[in-house]
Design an enzyme around this catalytic site. Sequence first.
Site, PDB file in Angstrom:
ATOM      1  N   ASP A  53      38.495  11.479  23.951  1.00  0.00           N
ATOM      2  CA  ASP A  53      37.421  11.130  24.699  1.00  0.00           C
ATOM      3  C   ASP A  53      35.849  11.881  24.433  1.00  0.00           C
ATOM      4  O   ASP A  53      34.650  11.425  24.406  1.00  0.00           O
ATOM      5  CB  ASP A  53      37.742  11.110  26.121  1.00  0.00           C
ATOM      6  CG  ASP A  53      36.719  10.976  27.334  1.00  0.00           C
ATOM      7  OD1 ASP A  53      35.954   9.953  27.105  1.00  0.00           O
ATOM      8  OD2 ASP A  53      36.479  11.713  28.123  1.00  0.00           O
ATOM      9  N   GLU A 125      40.703   6.100  21.877  1.00  0.00           N
ATOM     10  CA  GLU A 125      40.377   7.436  21.819  1.00  0.00           C
ATOM     11  C   GLU A 125      41.223   8.297  21.004  1.00  0.00           C
ATOM     12  O   GLU A 125      41.124   9.220  20.552  1.00  0.00           O
ATOM     13  CB  GLU A 125      40.059   7.805  23.326  1.00  0.00           C
ATOM     14  CG  GLU A 125      38.989   7.108  23.922  1.00  0.00           C
ATOM     15  CD  GLU A 125      38.689   7.460  25.506  1.00  0.00           C
ATOM     16  OE1 GLU A 125      37.396   7.247  25.852  1.00  0.00           O
ATOM     17  OE2 GLU A 125      39.544   7.811  25.944  1.00  0.00           O
TER      18      GLU A 125
END
Length: 236
Positions: A53, A125
Amino acid sequence: MSLEGDDLAGLEARIGYVFADKALIDLALTHISAVKGEAPRLRSYQRLEFLGDHVLGSIVSHMLFDAFPQAEEGELSRRLADLVREEACAEVAEDMGLGACMRLGPGEAQSGARKRRAILADVAEAVVAAAYLDGGYEAAHKLVDRFWRARLEAPRRPLRDPKTVLQEWAQARGLPPPAYREVSRSGPDHAPRFLVAVELPGLQTAEAPGASKQEAQKAAAAAFLAREGVAEGSEA
């Protein structure tokens, strides 16, 4: 069971990166439901998703900074939010073909988790993080560029609410707030259609339909902006 052989080679070909440490990509594709024994969260993609992320945000921020040298902080922030949101990451996961590669427990597999947006976004991610740990920033940057570049250059949705943009555009020209007027309503109660007009003094009215008053108002504002040559992602 770990991804291996032709399946792994196919995934690496799609994402454009070959892992030296195959355990990293295996971990990135492992949902907690597929892990048995102690500390399942540590043996699923969750830690990688956390790292990914932040790595994704850093790389996309760098890409935006280079791609839009005239953009101010506010615009760059809106573009970043659009590119790293859950829906965008899930779309990238679909482009990578990650759904079919994920390791899931029987229950999750049967419940359609391979197509669940939140899970797909997390796995995308995690794959970014796996590439970062395996090959460094350059490897992760190449992967992100490969799958986010087109979205960066051509956003798939307006960066700002057209009603907000129109109000700021009007304010910057000394005009009062836009007035929205319901022109007509048609269709049955369970599926109505509204026609809404937006008005500003001294300017031609713009009209647009929608399935709700709010939707029609946004469409009318967008139509007004388009007629005046104002981009919805621009500042007032």
